[in-house]
Design an enzyme around this catalytic site. Structure first.
Site, PDB file in Angstrom:
ATOM      1  N   HIS A 188      88.382 -33.048  -8.532  1.00  0.00           N
ATOM      2  CA  HIS A 188      87.798 -31.704  -8.496  1.00  0.00           C
ATOM      3  C   HIS A 188      88.814 -30.576  -8.581  1.00  0.00           C
ATOM      4  O   HIS A 188      88.493 -29.481  -9.045  1.00  0.00           O
ATOM      5  CB  HIS A 188      86.838 -31.577  -7.319  1.00  0.00           C
ATOM      6  CG  HIS A 188      85.579 -32.321  -7.607  1.00  0.00           C
ATOM      7  ND1 HIS A 188      85.431 -33.649  -7.303  1.00  0.00           N
ATOM      8  CD2 HIS A 188      84.470 -31.953  -8.290  1.00  0.00           C
ATOM      9  CE1 HIS A 188      84.254 -34.050  -7.749  1.00  0.00           C
ATOM     10  NE2 HIS A 188      83.654 -33.054  -8.351  1.00  0.00           N
ATOM     11  N   GLU A 430      73.776 -39.693 -13.362  1.00  0.00           N
ATOM     12  CA  GLU A 430      75.201 -40.021 -13.200  1.00  0.00           C
ATOM     13  C   GLU A 430      75.394 -41.393 -12.567  1.00  0.00           C
ATOM     14  O   GLU A 430      76.498 -41.767 -12.224  1.00  0.00           O
ATOM     15  CB  GLU A 430      75.939 -38.928 -12.425  1.00  0.00           C
ATOM     16  CG  GLU A 430      75.354 -38.557 -11.094  1.00  0.00           C
ATOM     17  CD  GLU A 430      76.091 -37.413 -10.416  1.00  0.00           C
ATOM     18  OE1 GLU A 430      77.210 -37.053 -10.826  1.00  0.00           O
ATOM     19  OE2 GLU A 430      75.541 -36.879  -9.436  1.00  0.00           O
ATOM     20  N   ASP A 454      80.830 -39.183 -13.251  1.00  0.00           N
ATOM     21  CA  ASP A 454      80.438 -40.302 -12.403  1.00  0.00           C
ATOM     22  C   ASP A 454      79.827 -41.437 -13.216  1.00  0.00           C
ATOM     23  O   ASP A 454      80.063 -42.608 -12.917  1.00  0.00           O
ATOM     24  CB  ASP A 454      79.449 -39.834 -11.333  1.00  0.00           C
ATOM     25  CG  ASP A 454      80.184 -39.191 -10.172  1.00  0.00           C
ATOM     26  OD1 ASP A 454      81.160 -39.796  -9.692  1.00  0.00           O
ATOM     27  OD2 ASP A 454      79.809 -38.083  -9.763  1.00  0.00           O
ATOM     28  N   CYS A 501      76.525 -32.312 -18.227  1.00  0.00           N
ATOM     29  CA  CYS A 501      77.460 -31.407 -17.559  1.00  0.00           C
ATOM     30  C   CYS A 501      78.736 -32.113 -17.131  1.00  0.00           C
ATOM     31  O   CYS A 501      79.564 -31.543 -16.445  1.00  0.00           O
ATOM     32  CB  CYS A 501      76.788 -30.713 -16.375  1.00  0.00           C
ATOM     33  SG  CYS A 501      76.180 -31.871 -15.156  1.00  0.00           S
TER      34      CYS A 501
END
Ligand code: PEP
Ligand code: MG
Length: 568
Positions: A188, A430, A454, A501
């Site tokens: 992240h 995901e 993911d 996304c």
């Protein structure tokens, strides 16, 4: 003398700036720490306690002068903890047991925090976070890890790992670049840096040890090259490159108002991934058509307690308003995995990515989830909002959330707070379970958004943040492509929209395949939008479908990449 290093270029761009060592995870520093004699380790603890208490005293004074009474009270409480004789005694005892001063400090703070956590009174339980914070501060002092102190010039943040909240809380214009010891491109910290177009080099591992606080460095986020203390010659070469970089940016700016449309008129919506409502304005300058992923967990991070419904409402309302009538997809909190949250006290897990994460936490902690849902429904009044659920694996989770949404509406009506009845509800696809079940899940939601960060890790059993297996992490792997295509098809068959996304959406070659599969929307870090748009505008949908047909015959991700590079 100039020293040059090479890491993995993960976010293109050149940066020149002075290094600021940061990094909330101390594991790397602890591993490198050389333990000395017991007397010397005890003396280090003593000196650190004294120094940290003085630093905190200074902070208290400054915060009082700036008329910030709440922050100053917290710092005062921290100062008292650092000067607590019982805490000092416990740290000394731990040095005798463990040897290493920083490990002793952390263990003592942890033990004391655990005691507070077991108390019935919520006030005392919450103090555990402060004790750990003070322990970490003292350990950092001993390890020589600096707290981020920002001056006027933008700095190059450097650390083994950098907690997402650290980057998220520093203004973009204060960060010239990022250097990371760890090697993942989907952790992240990297995702936030990408949203802000901050040149980043990762995977430096042990080489990080040769970079010191305050060093002048040049980094090239494309090639992964780093120069420490560069000569004037090297500096002037790189200043020219920065100039070229600015010219390319100007060219991309011209593309901003144009649609992402193929030469034969097929359109794909390009949206932005954001971490905070503050990112929307910058995203708009890249020509995004709304927000496809607001990672709301960042509203929960970088603070010491759960944000209230009101805090969240303000953040979501601002994002929705800034989208000016275009869709703003707010993903409910996705804590867990590589995004810890101290005040949630998530127990240590052997497999955090397979553990208590995202929707699983939300459904068990409705004291967190209901205020979030209420805040999003309220923000919906100011534009077009959507709720997106992370990590869904089955229909039952969606049904539970829908019930909670209805209850939230009843509460809002009772409290006489205006809310929107037109907030779409969709899921992230995901997990392989969700992707396989999309023909069923599609009957319960308004949209799918494929989270490849993911989906790739779970499909290929490749940890997204593990440097050693990153060579296997590939969104062109046919297994991944097959699940992606299945999801888009299920959405089309059921009359709902499908987007993506995950980071795959920002790969221009992948975007061509996705467009040919019939995807409606691609959401990505805003600086990637122009490159994807340029590629889509350069091709016809007929040609893209031919390419897709061939790609689907190929048996291996490597072959697919090679074919795409040669034909696009
Ligand atoms: C994803 O998994 O692709 C995604 C967008 O979510 P995150 O990266 O926040 O896990
Ligand atoms: Mg995800």
């Amino acid at each position: 003398m100039t020293e040059s290093l090479r890491g993995k270029g993960v976010i293109a761009g050149i940066a020149i700036g002075k290094v600021l060592l940061v990094g909330q995870s101390l594991d790397g520093y602890l591993a490198d720490y050389k333990v000395e004699s017991e007397a010397s380790e005890l003396a280090k603890v003593e000196a650190a306690l004294k120094a940290v208490a003085e630093i905190l005293q200074d902070n208290v004074k400054k915060l009082q002068e700036r008329n910030m009474p709440e922050q100053s009270a917290i710092m005062e409480a921290h100062r008292m903890m650092a000067q607590d004789p019982m805490m000092a005694q416990s740290m000394h005892d731990k040095v005798k047991e463990l040897g290493s001063a920083p490990r002793a400090v952390l263990a003592a703070a942890d033990e004391s925090a655990a005691m507070f956590e077991s108390m019935d009174d919520a006030y005392f339980r919450e103090r555990a976070v402060d004790i750990r914070d003070v322990g970490k501060r003292i350990a950092k002092y001993i390890l020589g890890v600096k707290e981020p102190a920002l001056g006027d010039a933008a700095v190059v943040l450097c650390g083994h790992e950098i907690e997402p909240s650290v980057i998220a809380n520093i203004p973009t214009d204060k960060i010239a670049g990022v250097l990371l010891g760890q090697g993942s491109t989907t952790c992240h910290a990297v995702i936030i840096a990408k949203a802000r177009a901050i040149p980043t080099v990762a995977g430096l591992g042990d080489k990080l040890a040769s970079i010191q606080d305050g060093d002048l460095v040049i980094l090239d986020g494309e090639t992964g090259e780093i120069f420490i203390d560069p000569t004037e010659d090297i500096l002037s070469t790189y200043r020219i490159k920065i100039q070229k970089q600015l010219e390319r940016k100007a060219y991309y700016a011209q593309l901003a108002p144009l649609p992402a449309e193929t030469t034969d008129g097929v359109r794909v919506e390009l949206m932005a991934n954001i971490g905070t409502h503050l990112d929307v304005d910058a995203a708009m300058t890249y020509g995004c058509e709304g927000v496809g992923l607001f990672r709301s967990e960042f509203v929960f991070m970088g603070r010491e307690e759960i944000p209230t419904e009101e805090d969240q409402f303000k953040a979501y309302k601002e994002a929705v308003e800034k989208c000016k009538g275009k869709l703003c997809v707010i993903r409910t909190m996705d804590i867990g995995g590589d995004k810890p949250l101290a005040y949630l006290n998530i127990p240590k897990e052997d497999n955090p990515f397979l553990g208590w994460r995202a929707i699983r936490i939300s459904l068990m902690r409705q004291d967190l989830f209901v205020p979030q849902i209420k805040a999003i429904l309220r923000a919906g009044v100011y534009g077009k909002a959507a709720i997106m659920l992370p990590m869904v694996i089955n229909v039952a989770e969606i049904k539970q959330v829908k019930e909670i949404i209805e209850q939230a509406k009843v509460q809002l009506a009772h409290e006489e707070k205006p809310y929107s009845d037109n907030v779409q509800v969709g899921i992230m696809v995901e997990t392989p379970a969700a992707a396989i079940m999309t023909p069923v899940l599609a009957k319960h939601v308004d949209f799918f958004s494929i989270g490849t960060n993911d989906l790739v890790q779970y499909t290929l059993a490749v940890d997204r943040v593990n440097h050693n297996v990153s060579y296997l992490y590939d969104h062109f792997n046919p297994a991944v492509l097959s699940l992606v295509q299945r999801t888009i098809q299920a959405a089309r068959d059921n009359g709902i929209w499908a987007g993506m996304c995950g980071e795959m959406a920002s790969d221009p070659y992948a975007a061509v395949l996705l467009m040919a599969m019939g995807i409606h929307e691609l959401s990505m870090s805003a600086p990637s939008i122009p490159r994807v748009k340029e590629k889509i505008r350069s091709i016809s949908s007929t040609k893209a479908k031919e390419i897709l047909e061939t790609v689907l015959q190929l048996e291996d991700g490597g072959e697919i990449k090679e074919y795409l590079y040669n034909h696009l």
